[in-house]
Write a protein that holds these residues in place. Structure first.
Motif, mmCIF file in Angstrom:
data_model
loop_
_atom_site.group_PDB
_atom_site.id
_atom_site.type_symbol
_atom_site.label_atom_id
_atom_site.label_comp_id
_atom_site.label_asym_id
_atom_site.label_seq_id
_atom_site.Cartn_x
_atom_site.Cartn_y
_atom_site.Cartn_z
ATOM 1 N N UNK A 1 0.834 -1.184 0.000
ATOM 2 C CA UNK A 1 0.000 0.000 0.000
ATOM 3 C C UNK A 1 0.872 1.238 0.000
ATOM 4 N N UNK A 2 0.567 2.123 -0.875
ATOM 5 C CA UNK A 2 1.298 3.388 -0.882
ATOM 6 C C UNK A 2 0.311 4.524 -0.677
ATOM 7 N N UNK A 3 0.722 5.445 0.128
ATOM 8 C CA UNK A 3 -0.155 6.586 0.365
ATOM 9 C C UNK A 3 0.177 7.660 -0.659
ATOM 10 N N UNK A 4 -0.758 7.891 -1.538
ATOM 11 C CA UNK A 4 -0.548 8.889 -2.588
ATOM 12 C C UNK A 4 -0.991 10.253 -2.071
ATOM 13 N N UNK A 5 -0.068 11.174 -2.113
ATOM 14 C CA UNK A 5 -0.426 12.528 -1.714
ATOM 15 C C UNK A 5 -0.602 13.352 -2.977
ATOM 16 N N UNK A 6 -1.630 14.170 -3.015
ATOM 17 C CA UNK A 6 -1.836 14.962 -4.226
ATOM 18 C C UNK A 6 -0.692 15.948 -4.427
ATOM 19 N N UNK A 7 -0.211 16.013 -5.662
ATOM 20 C CA UNK A 7 0.882 16.927 -5.976
ATOM 21 C C UNK A 7 0.284 18.267 -6.383
ATOM 22 N N UNK A 8 0.771 19.306 -5.778
ATOM 23 C CA UNK A 8 0.308 20.637 -6.143
ATOM 24 C C UNK A 8 1.430 21.353 -6.862
ATOM 25 N N UNK A 9 1.068 22.048 -7.894
ATOM 26 C CA UNK A 9 2.066 22.801 -8.664
ATOM 27 C C UNK A 9 2.520 23.998 -7.846
ATOM 28 N N UNK A 10 3.808 24.287 -7.855
ATOM 29 C CA UNK A 10 4.279 25.467 -7.127
ATOM 30 C C UNK A 10 3.734 26.737 -7.773
ATOM 31 N N UNK A 11 3.610 27.769 -6.961
ATOM 32 C CA UNK A 11 3.152 29.053 -7.493
ATOM 33 C C UNK A 11 4.131 29.556 -8.533
ATOM 34 N N UNK A 12 3.601 30.197 -9.546
ATOM 35 C CA UNK A 12 4.471 30.761 -10.572
ATOM 36 C C UNK A 12 5.205 31.962 -9.995
ATOM 37 N N UNK A 13 6.372 32.288 -10.547
ATOM 38 C CA UNK A 13 7.124 33.436 -10.040
ATOM 39 C C UNK A 13 6.332 34.733 -10.096
ATOM 40 N N UNK A 14 5.440 34.873 -11.094
ATOM 41 C CA UNK A 14 4.677 36.120 -11.205
ATOM 42 C C UNK A 14 3.697 36.291 -10.056
ATOM 43 N N UNK A 15 3.265 35.199 -9.421
ATOM 44 C CA UNK A 15 2.365 35.313 -8.269
ATOM 45 C C UNK A 15 3.108 35.825 -7.043
ATOM 46 N N UNK A 16 4.430 35.720 -7.043
ATOM 47 C CA UNK A 16 5.219 36.148 -5.903
ATOM 48 C C UNK A 16 5.674 37.590 -6.016
ATOM 49 N N UNK A 17 5.371 38.248 -7.135
ATOM 50 C CA UNK A 17 5.799 39.624 -7.344
ATOM 51 C C UNK A 17 4.934 40.594 -6.545
ATOM 52 N N UNK A 18 5.537 41.654 -6.048
ATOM 53 C CA UNK A 18 4.738 42.680 -5.372
ATOM 54 C C UNK A 18 3.928 43.456 -6.402
ATOM 55 N N UNK A 19 2.926 44.193 -5.928
ATOM 56 C CA UNK A 19 2.118 45.001 -6.832
ATOM 57 C C UNK A 19 2.832 46.288 -7.219
ATOM 58 N N UNK A 20 3.783 46.719 -6.409
ATOM 59 C CA UNK A 20 4.547 47.912 -6.734
ATOM 60 C C UNK A 20 5.972 47.768 -6.237
ATOM 61 N N UNK A 21 6.893 48.435 -6.920
ATOM 62 C CA UNK A 21 8.307 48.381 -6.576
ATOM 63 C C UNK A 21 8.829 49.813 -6.519
ATOM 64 N N UNK A 22 9.432 50.173 -5.402
ATOM 65 C CA UNK A 22 10.101 51.472 -5.323
ATOM 66 C C UNK A 22 11.440 51.347 -6.022
ATOM 67 N N UNK A 23 11.813 52.345 -6.818
ATOM 68 C CA UNK A 23 13.049 52.266 -7.578
ATOM 69 C C UNK A 23 13.770 53.601 -7.587
ATOM 70 N N UNK A 24 15.018 53.565 -8.034
ATOM 71 C CA UNK A 24 15.777 54.782 -8.289
ATOM 72 C C UNK A 24 16.661 54.544 -9.497
ATOM 73 N N UNK A 25 17.029 55.635 -10.153
ATOM 74 C CA UNK A 25 17.932 55.541 -11.299
ATOM 75 C C UNK A 25 18.703 56.837 -11.406
ATOM 76 N N UNK A 26 19.757 56.796 -12.168
ATOM 77 C CA UNK A 26 20.530 58.004 -12.414
ATOM 78 C C UNK A 26 21.932 57.933 -11.858
ATOM 79 N N UNK A 27 22.689 58.967 -12.160
ATOM 80 C CA UNK A 27 24.061 59.108 -11.700
ATOM 81 C C UNK A 27 24.051 59.928 -10.409
ATOM 82 N N UNK A 28 24.510 59.373 -9.282
ATOM 83 C CA UNK A 28 24.456 60.093 -8.009
ATOM 84 C C UNK A 28 25.158 61.441 -8.016
ATOM 85 N N UNK A 29 26.175 61.616 -8.856
ATOM 86 C CA UNK A 29 26.879 62.902 -8.879
ATOM 87 C C UNK A 29 26.136 63.952 -9.707
ATOM 88 N N UNK A 30 25.127 63.528 -10.470
ATOM 89 C CA UNK A 30 24.373 64.472 -11.290
ATOM 90 C C UNK A 30 22.924 64.576 -10.820
#
Length: 113
Positions: A1-30
């Motif tokens: 007898x083997x106990x079969x456990x249902x396999x669930x697919x892992x969440x996709x990477x896009x489900x782990x993304x935040x809804x917003x991301x704070x960012x910065x860009x540019x040259x600090x000296x300018x």
């Protein structure tokens, strides 16, 4: 007898993304630009054959810091004639950065992906 456990697919990477991301860009000296990028994701695939409105912008969310801007330009070289603008932005995550790319049209954006 083997106990079969249902396999669930892992969440996709896009489900782990935040809804917003704070960012910065540019040259600090300018000038440094700070902002918030909002991410919108539907839970269905968008067909490239249907007449569905999509953006002409693409955001690459995780580019390893070991990839230089020169490497990035070599990678995107085949799309140089349809790219209007490329901006490297960072958030607080170490060892990686993001790239926003604006293409000349939504069709050009579709073909680059």
């Amino acid at each position: 007898e083997s106990s079969a456990t249902p396999k669930t697919a892992p969440d996709s990477p896009s489900k782990q993304l935040p809804e917003q991301i704070s960012f910065f860009s540019g040259n600090p000296s300018v000038e440094i630009v700070h902002g918030i990028m909002h991410l919108y994701k539907t839970n269905k695939m968008t067909s490239l054959t249907e007449d569905v409105r999509r953006s002409a912008m693409v955001c690459i969310l995780t580019v390893p810091a070991t990839m230089t801007s020169h490497d990035l330009m070599k990678l995107m070289g085949p799309f140089n004639d349809v790219m209007e603008h490329m901006k490297i932005i960072r958030d607080s995550t170490p060892n990686q950065y993001m790239v926003l790319i604006k293409f000349s049209s939504q069709v050009s954006s579709d073909h680059s992906q």
